[in-house]
Design a protein around this motif. Sequence first.
Motif, short mmCIF file in Angstrom:
data_model
loop_
_atom_site.label_atom_id
_atom_site.label_comp_id
_atom_site.label_asym_id
_atom_site.label_seq_id
_atom_site.Cartn_x
_atom_site.Cartn_y
_atom_site.Cartn_z
N SER A 31 -29.48 31.50 19.28
CA SER A 31 -28.97 32.35 20.01
C SER A 31 -28.18 33.40 19.59
O SER A 31 -27.29 33.26 18.72
N ASN A 32 -28.29 34.63 20.28
CA ASN A 32 -27.69 35.82 19.72
C ASN A 32 -26.26 35.77 20.12
O ASN A 32 -25.26 36.29 19.69
N ASP A 33 -25.83 34.93 21.19
CA ASP A 33 -24.63 34.82 21.74
C ASP A 33 -23.84 33.51 20.87
O ASP A 33 -22.71 33.45 21.36
N ASN A 34 -24.43 32.99 20.15
CA ASN A 34 -23.65 31.81 19.38
C ASN A 34 -22.56 32.13 18.60
O ASN A 34 -22.95 32.93 17.56
N PRO A 35 -21.46 31.80 18.79
CA PRO A 35 -20.34 32.30 17.87
C PRO A 35 -20.14 31.67 16.70
O PRO A 35 -19.50 32.56 15.64
N ALA A 36 -21.04 30.84 16.41
CA ALA A 36 -21.01 30.18 15.03
C ALA A 36 -22.05 31.07 14.19
O ALA A 36 -22.08 30.62 12.82
N ARG A 37 -22.84 32.12 14.58
CA ARG A 37 -23.58 32.85 13.70
C ARG A 37 -23.10 33.98 13.13
O ARG A 37 -22.01 34.59 13.91
N PRO A 38 -23.22 34.42 11.95
CA PRO A 38 -22.31 35.48 11.31
C PRO A 38 -22.58 36.75 11.73
O PRO A 38 -21.82 37.71 11.46
N LEU A 39 -24.03 36.97 12.26
CA LEU A 39 -24.24 38.35 13.02
C LEU A 39 -24.78 38.31 14.10
O LEU A 39 -25.54 37.53 14.47
N GLN A 40 -24.25 39.18 15.06
CA GLN A 40 -24.90 39.21 16.54
C GLN A 40 -25.33 40.68 16.85
O GLN A 40 -24.74 41.81 16.39
N MET A 41 -26.55 40.73 16.89
CA MET A 41 -27.09 42.02 17.50
C MET A 41 -26.59 42.81 18.53
O MET A 41 -25.81 42.02 19.38
N PRO A 42 -26.57 44.21 18.87
CA PRO A 42 -25.98 44.45 20.02
C PRO A 42 -26.12 43.88 21.17
O PRO A 42 -27.16 43.75 21.84
N PRO A 43 -25.10 43.13 22.01
CA PRO A 43 -25.48 42.29 22.97
C PRO A 43 -25.22 43.02 24.29
O PRO A 43 -24.54 43.88 24.42
N ALA A 44 -26.39 42.50 25.19
CA ALA A 44 -25.96 43.27 26.61
C ALA A 44 -24.59 42.43 27.37
O ALA A 44 -24.13 41.62 26.93
N THR A 45 -24.11 43.13 28.26
CA THR A 45 -22.94 42.59 28.89
C THR A 45 -23.13 41.54 29.66
O THR A 45 -24.41 41.10 30.05
N THR A 46 -21.92 40.82 30.03
CA THR A 46 -22.25 39.76 30.92
C THR A 46 -22.84 40.16 32.22
O THR A 46 -23.77 39.15 32.89
N GLU A 47 -22.48 41.36 32.66
CA GLU A 47 -23.22 41.69 34.17
C GLU A 47 -24.50 41.76 33.95
O GLU A 47 -25.17 41.40 34.82
N VAL A 48 -25.25 42.14 32.86
CA VAL A 48 -26.67 42.25 32.54
C VAL A 48 -27.38 40.78 32.76
O VAL A 48 -28.25 40.58 33.36
N LYS A 49 -26.52 39.76 32.02
CA LYS A 49 -26.78 38.34 32.07
C LYS A 49 -26.82 37.68 33.35
O LYS A 49 -27.82 37.05 33.80
N GLU A 50 -25.89 38.02 34.18
CA GLU A 50 -25.86 37.87 35.47
C GLU A 50 -26.96 38.31 36.46
O GLU A 50 -27.28 37.64 37.40
N ALA A 51 -27.24 39.57 36.19
CA ALA A 51 -28.41 40.25 36.99
C ALA A 51 -29.60 39.60 36.79
O ALA A 51 -30.41 39.44 37.57
N LEU A 52 -29.92 39.01 35.33
CA LEU A 52 -30.88 38.34 35.24
C LEU A 52 -31.24 37.04 35.82
O LEU A 52 -31.96 36.59 36.19
N ASP A 53 -29.88 36.27 35.75
CA ASP A 53 -29.70 35.03 36.35
C ASP A 53 -29.84 35.32 37.83
O ASP A 53 -30.79 34.42 38.68
N ASP A 54 -29.51 36.20 38.62
CA ASP A 54 -29.59 36.47 40.12
C ASP A 54 -31.06 36.86 40.50
O ASP A 54 -31.62 36.25 41.54
N PHE A 55 -31.68 37.59 39.52
CA PHE A 55 -33.07 37.84 39.91
C PHE A 55 -33.81 36.36 39.71
O PHE A 55 -34.59 36.20 40.78
N GLU A 56 -33.89 35.74 38.81
CA GLU A 56 -34.44 34.52 38.70
C GLU A 56 -34.16 33.52 40.15
O GLU A 56 -35.02 32.64 40.70
N ARG A 57 -32.67 33.51 40.28
CA ARG A 57 -32.62 32.55 41.66
C ARG A 57 -33.18 33.24 42.98
O ARG A 57 -33.70 32.28 43.76
N PHE A 58 -33.10 34.54 43.26
CA PHE A 58 -33.64 35.00 44.33
C PHE A 58 -35.08 34.95 44.47
O PHE A 58 -35.65 34.58 45.32
#
Length: 703
Positions: A31-58
């Motif tokens: 996962s790109n969000d795993n803090p144990a990985r040495p390099l993180q690609m430019p991550p989306a914000t928490t709000e973006v991930k919440e929007a994707l989760d909301d889409f799936e739920r609705f």
Amino acid sequence: MISMRSAIALLLLAPALALGQAPKDEEDKVSNDNPARPLQMPPATTEVKEALDDFERFQRRSAWERALKALYTITEDQALRFVDGDSGFIIPVAQKRRQVLTALPPEGQAAYRLFYDAEAQKLFADAEGPTELANLERIYSAYFTTTIGDDAADRLGDIYFEMGRFDRAADCWLSILHDRPDTNLSPATIALKSALALARAGRRTEFDQIRADLADRYKEDKVTIGGTTAAPAELLRRLLEADPPAAALAETAGPTPAAAEASLDLGRPIEPDWQLRIAESIEAGMTPAELNQWRSNSLSDAKPAVAVEGSTLFANYLGHIVAVDLDSGKLLWRTEAFHHLENLAMQQGGQMATPGRFAILASREYVWTVARDLKDQNYMAPFHLACRRADNGELVWKSTDLPEYALFDLNGPPLLSDGTMFIPAKAQPNPQQSQPLPEQMVLAIQPHDGKLLWKREIGVFRQGQQRFYYYNMRDNSPQVRLFLRAGSLYIDTHVGVLARLDAGTGALDWGYGYKTDAPQAEMYFFSYNRVQEPQAVSGRPLENGDAILVKGAQSSRLYAIDPNRMKALWERPVSKDARLLGVDDRSLYLGGQELGSLDLKTRGLSWATKLPGGSLDGAVLVRSDGLFQLTPRGIFELDPRSGDVRRIFRGQDLGSAGGDLVLTDDLLLAVSNRTITAYPRRTAGADASARGESATPKEKTSR
């Protein structure tokens, strides 16, 4: 026999153990969000991930209006950031959004078009002149499944094709074929366009599949392109005949071997044509004590980086640049003599320089070098880029004089293609710009003057600590490697991410996350003469048909991925010190503590051979007739099928630390820490014998 008490204890512990263990899928997920990985690609914000989760739920509740509103709270700047995709790929938010929209059920599609068709139609109507490309890209990114989305993708594909961005053109047309079964466009025409773009992009497997569809599924159709009307398969044949580059890419299964596949016979005594004697130049006039001190310095084992252009050999030996005539061995020019280099290398700042980071690249007009000034006593002094004229060594420009390079430490060799130079760089932290951690970047440079054409962030390093190195302790961070394929630039960071960019614009397409060591989180110090473990050099990813083979320098796994269809094909464990050397139709060859071969079909180890000094470093010649490696005991030739040592060519390089082998049309160059030795590929006697003539030995020179 287990006692009753032990059995009860095991039963009681089992649930706790199960709760404490992550599922196997979770353990294997990168996962790109795993803090144990040495390099993180430019991550989306928490709000973006919440929007994707909301889409799936609705959408599970068929609340389409709320689901779509949640999805379109994502701003366009965030659409270019990255989230986890499938199979280890890390993808832009825009691509994730398009995926979930094309997967909507019929009732969801109907609601979507009701809400967003008008907006897409307006963007399409305004797609003229300077706004055309931006508007079409916006529709393809955000509104592809509207009624106008397929028309926008078709026009966008045409524009990309005209721009030479064949990968992106193919993706636009393939998305219509795969994700828009309701399109009013001619599937046969779209398939034909896809085939042409795939041929230009060198995507052989997908091209073959589309060509088969044109000859079978669409054989009754008629297609018109460029004023010519014919059956799709026939028209494709005509268009390929009129476009030799596309035809060559479509019909070639893999890269064409270099001129190096001509004969290479080391089963006979060969006298060198000439030698450039590096060690003798440095050691001349030394007292026994000085000589012992120099040879105990690890920099004395450094070999020069070399590049061949035409009839000239260019070498970068710890920042000292020389040009040598390949035919005579005559020194054409040099930036400075080797003789006093040991004085710089003995200073503490000089001892911190990592020899493997010195690089060189040449063209007919210029030669570019990546080097560090050994006189700089700053332990963390960055590596810089310099450009010189190839004919006389005159300095044209250097990155230390250009302000746009001020925060960059070049951390990989450069690559030149079609008038553009690409080079990886680490951007140092800049708290004034809210950048507390270093970033991995790729720079596109105008080669003749150093002007930055674009720069692109690949990711942010999670190592926030400052390491302190004392005396003979160097930064062994792996070097980033680049390679080009059909207009796409691939970057293996060697810290867990392989990324793909558009070589023309620098747009970041995706990343593939592979398992690698976690970053060191502590601040720590190194003391005098601490022994560092040997580490294999960072290998360049290899192409095998449509697949790319990846092995990170800090990873214990080997991966094969299909970059075009974004699929992980297979993976297998390997030694952490393994490095990729070469590949043919049957085998993958690996260096490391041993030189070995993997069978590509079974992915099992075919053989492993131990050579003097191992195979951790140095350029190994991988040829159909043999594998050749320069070792401290000579050049070893191995049978590529069995790994047996056929012969050992002792030559003039005994006692060196090993090094690189480089082939030209006429010479085999052995590049070590002591010499650069030029052996003729064929002796004068052999050539003369073949013609029935007597031979006169060629005059040898040395420098």
